[in-house]
Scaffold this motif. Structure first.
Motif, PDB file in Angstrom:
ATOM      1  N   LEU A 136       0.827  -1.204   0.000  1.00  0.00           N
ATOM      2  CA  LEU A 136       0.000   0.000   0.000  1.00  0.00           C
ATOM      3  C   LEU A 136       0.865   1.259   0.000  1.00  0.00           C
ATOM      4  O   LEU A 136       0.625   2.203  -0.772  1.00  0.00           O
ATOM      5  N   LEU A 137       1.885   1.278   0.838  1.00  0.00           N
ATOM      6  CA  LEU A 137       2.744   2.454   0.938  1.00  0.00           C
ATOM      7  C   LEU A 137       3.570   2.654  -0.336  1.00  0.00           C
ATOM      8  O   LEU A 137       3.742   3.785  -0.808  1.00  0.00           O
ATOM      9  N   PHE A 138       4.056   1.563  -0.903  1.00  0.00           N
ATOM     10  CA  PHE A 138       4.824   1.674  -2.150  1.00  0.00           C
ATOM     11  C   PHE A 138       3.925   2.115  -3.307  1.00  0.00           C
ATOM     12  O   PHE A 138       4.356   2.850  -4.192  1.00  0.00           O
ATOM     13  N   THR A 139       2.678   1.657  -3.285  1.00  0.00           N
ATOM     14  CA  THR A 139       1.732   2.079  -4.326  1.00  0.00           C
ATOM     15  C   THR A 139       1.481   3.576  -4.246  1.00  0.00           C
ATOM     16  O   THR A 139       1.474   4.283  -5.273  1.00  0.00           O
ATOM     17  N   ILE A 140       1.269   4.080  -3.047  1.00  0.00           N
ATOM     18  CA  ILE A 140       1.059   5.523  -2.861  1.00  0.00           C
ATOM     19  C   ILE A 140       2.287   6.293  -3.336  1.00  0.00           C
ATOM     20  O   ILE A 140       2.184   7.291  -4.058  1.00  0.00           O
ATOM     21  N   GLY A 141       3.468   5.815  -2.937  1.00  0.00           N
ATOM     22  CA  GLY A 141       4.700   6.495  -3.326  1.00  0.00           C
ATOM     23  C   GLY A 141       4.890   6.526  -4.826  1.00  0.00           C
ATOM     24  O   GLY A 141       5.255   7.566  -5.405  1.00  0.00           O
ATOM     25  N   CYS A 142       4.653   5.397  -5.503  1.00  0.00           N
ATOM     26  CA  CYS A 142       4.813   5.335  -6.959  1.00  0.00           C
ATOM     27  C   CYS A 142       3.821   6.249  -7.666  1.00  0.00           C
ATOM     28  O   CYS A 142       4.173   6.924  -8.642  1.00  0.00           O
ATOM     29  N   ALA A 143       2.581   6.275  -7.188  1.00  0.00           N
ATOM     30  CA  ALA A 143       1.565   7.116  -7.815  1.00  0.00           C
ATOM     31  C   ALA A 143       1.943   8.594  -7.729  1.00  0.00           C
ATOM     32  O   ALA A 143       1.862   9.347  -8.710  1.00  0.00           O
ATOM     33  N   VAL A 144       2.389   9.023  -6.552  1.00  0.00           N
ATOM     34  CA  VAL A 144       2.760  10.419  -6.356  1.00  0.00           C
ATOM     35  C   VAL A 144       3.997  10.769  -7.170  1.00  0.00           C
ATOM     36  O   VAL A 144       4.048  11.813  -7.847  1.00  0.00           O
ATOM     37  N   SER A 145       4.992   9.911  -7.145  1.00  0.00           N
ATOM     38  CA  SER A 145       6.230  10.171  -7.880  1.00  0.00           C
ATOM     39  C   SER A 145       5.977  10.247  -9.384  1.00  0.00           C
ATOM     40  O   SER A 145       6.511  11.120 -10.071  1.00  0.00           O
TER      41      SER A 145
END
Length: 451
Positions: free
Chosen positions: A385-394
């Motif tokens: 979940l956290l990596f998904t959020i990070g990838c989306a924002v980046s």
């Protein structure tokens, strides 16, 4: 709908076509996976041997300028004066005019090993894309396939060698499908790319190749609002840094071409700069891939300036004409930056390094799905979940910049609008959807060599 004789004949014909196509790509996947798996294994062993020899014989770094001259000479005697590297592979997928020469595979193989042996700061996966793409085109020519099928084989080769080197078969398959045209996935290549990637990976395991996978001790066990805010904050910083990194790589490359017209002089000058930096800093942390430094960052230890110095070493190495790739250096930059910033933001440094590594990679290649699966294959699915959020924002905030000038952004990152523009362009209008307002600032990235 009438179930006439013609209807059943069409159904049968369709089933035969699907079965034939599936069987064809299974066979070619086996061929590509086997060849690329063996070549990738050989390449991995050679790079590891070169790295080990350099680490045990530090004085060899002083011969880096001469090694650069050897690389240029090798390309010249093989008849390649204008080497676009990975950009040629990416461009060849969309165009029949940009064909990958078969001799690119041995050239990039040898020149990358030389670069690593003498201490150039580059990666392996960029070379893997060129090796795999070249093998794919060669197999396509051998079997007299049409251009569309040769393009799919090129993607298969990219996936297979990437998988053989890095040990991430799903990431490798998705990367080759996603990196060409951002906003479009080449789903027709999914089966052959995935099978080629898995077969190549299986071969490396059979040959006892050890790949890097990590256990992050500080991976969060629960998700709350403050943690998500911190993850978003770090992803924003990685997005900004990824754009600056791509701009810096392009600027350094253009400066080398501007002030050193002859490539022999250019690569020699770059090699001298790298040697002087090694002497001044009195460290070899920034030579080669730097996988040991990445591992330290993922364990929560990184120098605050490590990401800046690695960016400088890599920009000089690639910009002056040494061979290799930019992907592993981007892992280095992202991991060390995340580790340093994560501690300041209240995140576990090891987890922040992993997040920074994935988000920075996402920003420089514009591949959010690939980046997400990279996090899963390297670190497990606990923090998905956290990596998904990070990838989306980046991905959203990294703009229209990339490590690859031939990469195209098909749809806008800001709204569902068709833009179809190359990366690393200067946008002169407020809305990136208006092509009339685009002014190309990238130059032909071929390496001109004076007689």
């Amino acid at each position: 709908m009438e179930f006439t004789k013609e209807y059943w004949v069409n159904c049968f014909s369709r089933c035969v076509r699907y079965a034939t196509t599936f069987f064809k790509w299974i066979v070619f996947s086996l061929i590509m996976g086997t060849i690329c798996g063996l070549v990738g294994t050989a390449f991995h062993i050679c790079v590891e041997y070169a790295t080990g020899f350099r680490e045990n014989n530090h004085m060899i770094i002083y011969f880096l300028p001469l090694a650069g001259i050897v690389i240029v000479f090798i390309y010249r005697i093989c008849g390649i004066r204008h080497s676009k590297g990975t950009n040629l592979v990416i461009g060849s997928i969309r165009s029949v005019e940009d064909e990958i020469p078969s001799r690119m595979a041995p050239l990039i193989f040898i020149s990358t090993v030389i670069t690593h042996l003498f201490g150039g700061s580059s990666g392996r996966e960029g070379a893997a894309l060129q090796i795999g793409g070249s093998i794919g085109v060669s197999i396509g020519k051998l079997f007299k396939l049409d251009d569309s099928d040769k393009h799919i084989l090129t993607l298969c080769g990219m996936s297979a060698v990437f998988s053989a080197l890095f040990g991430t078969p799903i990431t490798a398959a998705l990367f080759s499908m996603e990196v060409i045209s951002i906003g479009i996935l080449y789903y027709c290549a999914f089966v052959p790319c995935l099978f080629s990637s898995v077969i190549a990976y299986a071969i490396t395991k059979k040959l006892h190749v050890v790949h890097d996978h990590y256990n992050i001790a500080g991976m969060p066990t629960s998700v709350d609002v403050p943690l998500v805010i911190k993850v978003i904050g770090l992803a924003i910083l990685c997005a900004v840094l990824s754009s600056l990194f791509c701009i810096f790589m392009n600027v350094v490359h253009k400066l080398f071409r501007k002030y050193f017209k002859n490539q022999y002089v250019r690569v020699f000058a770059g090699g001298v700069m790298l040697v002087l930096l090694n002497i001044i800093l009195n460290t070899t942390d920034y030579n080669g891939t730097g996988m040991n430094i990445i591992a330290q960052a993922l364990n929560g230890e990184a120098k605050p300036t490590a990401f800046l110095l690695k960016a400088l070493f890599t920009a000089i190495t690639i910009g002056c004409g040494f061979r290799g790739g930019e992907i592993v250096p981007s892992f280095f930059v992202g991991a060390t930056f995340g580790c340093a910033m994560g501690g300041l933001m209240g995140l576990d440094p090891g987890f922040a390094a992993a997040l920074g590594m994935v988000c920075f990679f996402c920003g420089v290649v514009n591949c959010p799905l690939t980046s997400l699966f990279l996090s899963i294959e390297l670190f497990g699915a606990h923090g998905i979940l956290l990596f998904t959020i990070g990838c989306a924002v980046s991905y959203m905030l990294s703009g229209y910049y990339s490590l690859y000038n031939e990469q195209k952004i098909i749809y806008s990152k800001l709204r569902p609008h068709y833009v179809n523009l190359y990366t690393n362009q200067e946008i002169k209008t407020k809305e990136p959807g208006f092509l009339e307002g685009l002014i190309r600032i990238r130059e032909d990235d071929s390496d001109d060599i004076e007689e």
